[in-house]
Scaffold this motif. Structure first.
Motif, PDB file in Angstrom:
ATOM      1  N   GLN A 156     -12.012  20.755   0.637  1.00 31.40           N
ATOM      2  CA  GLN A 156     -10.848  21.109  -0.182  1.00 31.40           C
ATOM      3  C   GLN A 156      -9.543  20.533   0.384  1.00 31.40           C
ATOM      4  O   GLN A 156      -8.514  21.207   0.426  1.00 31.40           O
ATOM      5  CB  GLN A 156     -10.739  22.625  -0.345  1.00 31.40           C
ATOM      6  N   LEU A 157      -9.585  19.269   0.797  1.00 29.17           N
ATOM      7  CA  LEU A 157      -8.383  18.631   1.341  1.00 29.17           C
ATOM      8  C   LEU A 157      -7.277  18.484   0.303  1.00 29.17           C
ATOM      9  O   LEU A 157      -6.113  18.666   0.618  1.00 29.17           O
ATOM     10  CB  LEU A 157      -8.724  17.249   1.905  1.00 29.17           C
ATOM     11  N   GLY A 158      -7.665  18.131  -0.912  1.00 29.25           N
ATOM     12  CA  GLY A 158      -6.671  17.907  -1.959  1.00 29.25           C
ATOM     13  C   GLY A 158      -5.785  16.721  -1.623  1.00 29.25           C
ATOM     14  O   GLY A 158      -5.953  16.054  -0.605  1.00 29.25           O
ATOM     15  N   ASP A 159      -4.810  16.465  -2.469  1.00 28.12           N
ATOM     16  CA  ASP A 159      -3.931  15.308  -2.294  1.00 28.12           C
ATOM     17  C   ASP A 159      -3.034  15.437  -1.060  1.00 28.12           C
ATOM     18  O   ASP A 159      -2.780  14.451  -0.367  1.00 28.12           O
ATOM     19  CB  ASP A 159      -3.067  15.106  -3.537  1.00 28.12           C
ATOM     20  N   ALA A 160      -2.576  16.643  -0.759  1.00 29.94           N
ATOM     21  CA  ALA A 160      -1.704  16.844   0.407  1.00 29.94           C
ATOM     22  C   ALA A 160      -2.461  16.555   1.699  1.00 29.94           C
ATOM     23  O   ALA A 160      -1.931  15.909   2.611  1.00 29.94           O
ATOM     24  CB  ALA A 160      -1.144  18.256   0.416  1.00 29.94           C
ATOM     25  N   GLY A 161      -3.686  17.012   1.779  1.00 29.32           N
ATOM     26  CA  GLY A 161      -4.505  16.743   2.959  1.00 29.32           C
ATOM     27  C   GLY A 161      -4.826  15.274   3.113  1.00 29.32           C
ATOM     28  O   GLY A 161      -4.820  14.733   4.220  1.00 29.32           O
ATOM     29  N   VAL A 162      -5.089  14.628   1.979  1.00 30.30           N
ATOM     30  CA  VAL A 162      -5.378  13.199   2.004  1.00 30.30           C
ATOM     31  C   VAL A 162      -4.139  12.409   2.432  1.00 30.30           C
ATOM     32  O   VAL A 162      -4.250  11.431   3.166  1.00 30.30           O
ATOM     33  CB  VAL A 162      -5.902  12.717   0.626  1.00 30.30           C
ATOM     34  N   LEU A 163      -2.960  12.847   2.025  1.00 27.36           N
ATOM     35  CA  LEU A 163      -1.729  12.182   2.444  1.00 27.36           C
ATOM     36  C   LEU A 163      -1.586  12.243   3.964  1.00 27.36           C
ATOM     37  O   LEU A 163      -1.318  11.224   4.621  1.00 27.36           O
ATOM     38  CB  LEU A 163      -0.511  12.810   1.773  1.00 27.36           C
ATOM     39  N   SER A 164      -1.791  13.405   4.547  1.00 28.20           N
ATOM     40  CA  SER A 164      -1.705  13.541   6.012  1.00 28.20           C
ATOM     41  C   SER A 164      -2.745  12.669   6.704  1.00 28.20           C
ATOM     42  O   SER A 164      -2.449  11.994   7.698  1.00 28.20           O
ATOM     43  CB  SER A 164      -1.904  14.996   6.422  1.00 28.20           C
ATOM     44  N   GLY A 178      -3.963  11.212  -4.832  1.00 27.56           N
ATOM     45  CA  GLY A 178      -4.595  11.134  -3.517  1.00 27.56           C
ATOM     46  C   GLY A 178      -5.259   9.793  -3.280  1.00 27.56           C
ATOM     47  O   GLY A 178      -5.196   9.242  -2.182  1.00 27.56           O
ATOM     48  N   VAL A 179      -5.874   9.268  -4.317  1.00 29.77           N
ATOM     49  CA  VAL A 179      -6.500   7.946  -4.211  1.00 29.77           C
ATOM     50  C   VAL A 179      -5.441   6.886  -3.916  1.00 29.77           C
ATOM     51  O   VAL A 179      -5.666   5.979  -3.108  1.00 29.77           O
ATOM     52  CB  VAL A 179      -7.298   7.604  -5.484  1.00 29.77           C
ATOM     53  N   LYS A 222      -3.023  -1.192   5.181  1.00 28.51           N
ATOM     54  CA  LYS A 222      -2.622  -1.310   6.582  1.00 28.51           C
ATOM     55  C   LYS A 222      -3.811  -1.253   7.531  1.00 28.51           C
ATOM     56  O   LYS A 222      -3.805  -1.881   8.577  1.00 28.51           O
ATOM     57  CB  LYS A 222      -1.634  -0.197   6.943  1.00 28.51           C
ATOM     58  N   ASN A 223      -4.819  -0.481   7.170  1.00 28.27           N
ATOM     59  CA  ASN A 223      -5.992  -0.286   8.017  1.00 28.27           C
ATOM     60  C   ASN A 223      -7.075  -1.277   7.595  1.00 28.27           C
ATOM     61  O   ASN A 223      -7.632  -1.172   6.508  1.00 28.27           O
ATOM     62  CB  ASN A 223      -6.503   1.147   7.877  1.00 28.27           C
ATOM     63  N   GLN A 224      -7.377  -2.207   8.472  1.00 26.52           N
ATOM     64  CA  GLN A 224      -8.362  -3.242   8.164  1.00 26.52           C
ATOM     65  C   GLN A 224      -9.743  -2.948   8.741  1.00 26.52           C
ATOM     66  O   GLN A 224     -10.648  -3.762   8.603  1.00 26.52           O
ATOM     67  CB  GLN A 224      -7.869  -4.591   8.701  1.00 26.52           C
ATOM     68  N   THR A 225      -9.918  -1.800   9.388  1.00 27.80           N
ATOM     69  CA  THR A 225     -11.207  -1.503  10.014  1.00 27.80           C
ATOM     70  C   THR A 225     -12.129  -0.652   9.154  1.00 27.80           C
ATOM     71  O   THR A 225     -13.341  -0.736   9.300  1.00 27.80           O
ATOM     72  CB  THR A 225     -11.009  -0.807  11.381  1.00 27.80           C
ATOM     73  N   ILE A 226     -11.600   0.176   8.273  1.00 26.53           N
ATOM     74  CA  ILE A 226     -12.457   1.013   7.427  1.00 26.53           C
ATOM     75  C   ILE A 226     -13.171   0.118   6.417  1.00 26.53           C
ATOM     76  O   ILE A 226     -12.545  -0.603   5.641  1.00 26.53           O
ATOM     77  CB  ILE A 226     -11.651   2.104   6.706  1.00 26.53           C
ATOM     78  N   ASN A 227     -14.510   0.162   6.460  1.00 28.30           N
ATOM     79  CA  ASN A 227     -15.292  -0.654   5.532  1.00 28.30           C
ATOM     80  C   ASN A 227     -16.173   0.177   4.615  1.00 28.30           C
ATOM     81  O   ASN A 227     -16.817  -0.349   3.725  1.00 28.30           O
ATOM     82  CB  ASN A 227     -16.119  -1.709   6.284  1.00 28.30           C
ATOM     83  N   THR A 228     -16.203   1.487   4.831  1.00 26.90           N
ATOM     84  CA  THR A 228     -16.967   2.394   3.971  1.00 26.90           C
ATOM     85  C   THR A 228     -16.100   3.616   3.659  1.00 26.90           C
ATOM     86  O   THR A 228     -15.590   4.261   4.574  1.00 26.90           O
ATOM     87  CB  THR A 228     -18.270   2.848   4.667  1.00 26.90           C
ATOM     88  N   LEU A 229     -15.957   3.903   2.374  1.00 27.31           N
ATOM     89  CA  LEU A 229     -15.155   5.043   1.935  1.00 27.31           C
ATOM     90  C   LEU A 229     -15.909   5.784   0.839  1.00 27.31           C
ATOM     91  O   LEU A 229     -16.172   5.216  -0.224  1.00 27.31           O
ATOM     92  CB  LEU A 229     -13.785   4.568   1.413  1.00 27.31           C
ATOM     93  N   GLY A 230     -16.256   7.042   1.082  1.00 27.65           N
ATOM     94  CA  GLY A 230     -16.980   7.853   0.114  1.00 27.65           C
ATOM     95  C   GLY A 230     -16.027   8.791  -0.614  1.00 27.65           C
ATOM     96  O   GLY A 230     -15.348   9.594   0.020  1.00 27.65           O
ATOM     97  N   LEU A 231     -15.998   8.674  -1.944  1.00 31.21           N
ATOM     98  CA  LEU A 231     -15.087   9.498  -2.761  1.00 31.21           C
ATOM     99  C   LEU A 231     -15.779  10.166  -3.947  1.00 31.21           C
ATOM    100  O   LEU A 231     -15.120  10.519  -4.906  1.00 31.21           O
ATOM    101  CB  LEU A 231     -13.935   8.633  -3.287  1.00 31.21           C
ATOM    102  N   ALA A 232     -17.074  10.347  -3.894  1.00 29.97           N
ATOM    103  CA  ALA A 232     -17.787  10.949  -5.018  1.00 29.97           C
ATOM    104  C   ALA A 232     -17.281  12.358  -5.282  1.00 29.97           C
ATOM    105  O   ALA A 232     -16.845  13.059  -4.374  1.00 29.97           O
ATOM    106  CB  ALA A 232     -19.273  10.976  -4.740  1.00 29.97           C
ATOM    107  N   LYS A 233     -17.332  12.782  -6.550  1.00 33.55           N
ATOM    108  CA  LYS A 233     -16.924  14.142  -6.902  1.00 33.55           C
ATOM    109  C   LYS A 233     -18.022  15.074  -6.536  1.00 33.55           C
ATOM    110  O   LYS A 233     -17.967  16.144  -6.226  1.00 33.55           O
ATOM    111  CB  LYS A 233     -16.605  14.250  -8.384  1.00 33.55           C
TER     112      LYS A 233
END
Length: 70
Positions: free
Chosen positions: A16-24, A49-50, A59-70
């Motif tokens: 339950q991070l939500g947009d505010a948590g994702v911003l941080s 949030g997306v 800015k971050n060039q190291t993240i190569n996997t991002l999971g965002l499924a609902k």
């Protein structure tokens, strides 16, 4: 996460991070140089949030996997 030098994977699904948590999180990860995989599925993230993640990934060039499924 600002000063992390070892963590390569972070799975925060169903927190339950939500947009505010994702911003941080995105602010911290924008300077992180080690994280490669990030899982954020089922965190009530909206388009706003997306967009925080998009800006971080510019800015971050190291993240190569991002999971965002609902």
């Amino acid at each position: 996460l600002y000063h992390n030098a070892t963590l390569q994977e972070l799975w925060l699904s169903t927190n339950q991070l939500g947009d505010a948590g994702v911003l941080s999180l995105a602010q911290a990860l924008s300077v992180n140089k080690t994280l490669k995989k990030l899982g954020l599925s089922a965190n009530e993230i909206t388009n706003a949030g997306v967009m925080h993640l998009v800006e971080m990934l510019k800015k971050n060039q190291t993240i190569n996997t991002l999971g965002l499924a609902k």
